[in-house]
Scaffold this motif. Sequence first.
Motif, PDB file in Angstrom:
ATOM      1  N   ARG A 366       0.822  -1.080   0.016  1.00 27.04           N
ATOM      2  CA  ARG A 366      -0.060  -0.055   0.037  1.00 27.04           C
ATOM      3  C   ARG A 366       0.656   1.299  -0.084  1.00 27.04           C
ATOM      4  NH1 ARG A 366      -3.090  -0.361   5.440  1.00 27.04           N
ATOM      5  NH2 ARG A 366      -0.998  -0.968   6.054  1.00 27.04           N
ATOM      6  N   GLY A 367       1.871   1.330   0.807  1.00 19.62           N
ATOM      7  CA  GLY A 367       2.758   2.439   1.132  1.00 19.62           C
ATOM      8  C   GLY A 367       1.976   3.370   1.976  1.00 19.62           C
ATOM      9  N   VAL A 368       2.505   3.570   3.309  1.00 17.55           N
ATOM     10  CA  VAL A 368       1.969   4.495   4.085  1.00 17.55           C
ATOM     11  C   VAL A 368       2.696   5.947   4.126  1.00 17.55           C
ATOM     12  CG1 VAL A 368       1.112   5.085   6.482  1.00 17.55           C
ATOM     13  CG2 VAL A 368       0.868   2.783   5.701  1.00 17.55           C
ATOM     14  N   LEU A 388      -2.767  10.306  -4.639  1.00 16.58           N
ATOM     15  CA  LEU A 388      -2.157   9.299  -3.860  1.00 16.58           C
ATOM     16  C   LEU A 388      -3.042   8.208  -3.545  1.00 16.58           C
ATOM     17  CD1 LEU A 388       0.058  11.641  -1.479  1.00 16.58           C
ATOM     18  CD2 LEU A 388       0.977  10.064  -3.341  1.00 16.58           C
ATOM     19  N   ARG A 389      -4.104   8.375  -2.950  1.00 23.12           N
ATOM     20  CA  ARG A 389      -4.973   7.457  -2.643  1.00 23.12           C
ATOM     21  C   ARG A 389      -5.481   6.519  -3.752  1.00 23.12           C
ATOM     22  NH1 ARG A 389      -7.109  11.582   1.139  1.00 23.12           N
ATOM     23  NH2 ARG A 389      -6.444  11.128   3.113  1.00 23.12           N
ATOM     24  N   ALA A 391      -3.683   6.158  -6.333  1.00 17.73           N
ATOM     25  CA  ALA A 391      -2.302   5.263  -6.780  1.00 17.73           C
ATOM     26  C   ALA A 391      -2.202   3.953  -5.741  1.00 17.73           C
ATOM     27  CB  ALA A 391      -1.257   6.015  -6.907  1.00 17.73           C
ATOM     28  N   GLY A 392      -3.037   3.900  -4.971  1.00 17.21           N
ATOM     29  CA  GLY A 392      -3.030   2.968  -3.653  1.00 17.21           C
ATOM     30  C   GLY A 392      -2.070   3.314  -2.420  1.00 17.21           C
ATOM     31  N   PHE A 393      -1.813   4.622  -2.164  1.00 18.62           N
ATOM     32  CA  PHE A 393      -1.301   5.029  -0.907  1.00 18.62           C
ATOM     33  C   PHE A 393      -1.924   5.298  -0.102  1.00 18.62           C
ATOM     34  CE2 PHE A 393       1.886   6.021  -4.390  1.00 18.62           C
ATOM     35  CZ  PHE A 393       3.142   5.781  -3.639  1.00 18.62           C
ATOM     36  N   GLU A 394      -1.826   4.849   1.272  1.00 21.41           N
ATOM     37  CA  GLU A 394      -2.729   5.429   2.484  1.00 21.41           C
ATOM     38  C   GLU A 394      -1.853   6.627   2.939  1.00 21.41           C
ATOM     39  OE1 GLU A 394      -2.928   3.866   6.975  1.00 21.41           O
ATOM     40  OE2 GLU A 394      -2.947   2.273   5.540  1.00 21.41           O
ATOM     41  N   VAL A 395      -2.932   7.640   3.054  1.00 23.84           N
ATOM     42  CA  VAL A 395      -2.210   8.764   3.388  1.00 23.84           C
ATOM     43  C   VAL A 395      -2.582   9.600   4.708  1.00 23.84           C
ATOM     44  CG1 VAL A 395      -2.282  11.538   2.593  1.00 23.84           C
ATOM     45  CG2 VAL A 395      -2.533   9.516   1.056  1.00 23.84           C
TER      46      VAL A 395
END
Length: 452
Positions: A366-368, A388-389, A391-395
């Motif tokens: 995920r990538g935080v 970012l979300r 693209a699958g990132f947790e923000v």
Amino acid sequence: MKSILQTKILIIVTAICVVGYIAFGYFFPETGLDNLAPTDRLNLKKNIVVLGVDERSDDVGRSDTLFVVMFDSSNKSASLLSVPRDTRVRIDGHGWDKINHAYAYGGRELTQKTVEELLGIKINNYVMVDFKGFTGLVDAIGGIDIDVEKDMYYHDTWDGFTVDLKKGRQHLDGKTAIQYVRFRDEEGDIGRIRRQQHFLMAVYDKITSADMLLHIPGLAKQLTSMVKTDMPLGDMIDLGRALHSMVKEKGLSMAMVPGTPKYIDGISYWLPDITDLRELMVKMQGATMTEHYKSAAELMEKEYNNAVEKVEKGDDSEENKEAVKEEKELKAKKEEKAKEEKKKQADKDKDAGKNTASQEASSDSRGVVRLVNCSGSKTAGAEAAARLRNAGFEVISGGSGEIIANTVVVSTTNNGAVVNRLSNVPFAHQMRISRDGAADCDGVIMLGSDFK
């Protein structure tokens, strides 16, 4: 002795430089290949093929750098033609494949034969450089001084190296020098060539300096282990003088096989323009274009275009099978290498007493990220977070900060999988690493006013 050592160093340095100059790669024709008899190939200059070989413990290696030095003894001049390592050629006995794979199939001899047929010239000698010894070479001359023009970060999981250099005048040892040479960024070939020219001149200044004599004993030993060649001693000295003169007065004359990048069966190649290439060879050899040489090039280009059309129609799978198999094997090796690197990092963190559970979380696909809005725009933060979300990132919101010009992504770990994930944030950015075992996120993004 010093003159010979300087010659070898210049060839090696040029080889390193051409690695960055080489783009993607592509091909050339069938069993007649260049449609020329060996005696019809251009041979007006001494043509030396230079192979930069990167061998690995589990792999015979490939010629990741490949170029030809064309030396004119009559006026003591030299020029250089780089051959993109992904140039798709017809390798004798192996069908269509990337030209750098010729070394894996048949070593220097098959590579030299393939280069002759691609370029339509006679190769007189070879020089093989083992890049494993490059760091030792730079260390043997006592390092180099160079102005690093900007902060540089790049991570390569497959080869297991990280470029992490800061802007400013620096003294580089072997390890940091190869980082500078191998750095890749958004400028592509133009930026790499400029940096490599800076590097070449820095090495040249060092090996021609008065204190070079102090380093000759160690340098001779290092070069012996790195370089193999069939060039006579006299030719080496003549070439060294020519390179010395050209670097000092006007720089090396460099060209690249003309062509176009193209994907075939999911593999990236360089597709050369054969007729343009032959015109370039005539010019670089100081020859005159004959009707026979021209018609051979046109026939070769026709065969070449027909082969590409066959692949695009899907009826050339057998011809391309070996290359596809090799690419799949290479991809599998890269994935295995990434897994090994991730495991090694986890073991290191465990030995250092870190919270491995936290590390596992930070390595999650995920990538935080913690997002700090330093753009000066009230809406930029929300827009960046949404992208970012998507693209699958947790923000995680980090509020706002002092306005900065450029967006910066700071990884809190040097774990290769995490760094690669962060390098794919969906907007322009600069990359940094600042290890923080107590961090609650994989990385911190400071959104600059360049956000678009």
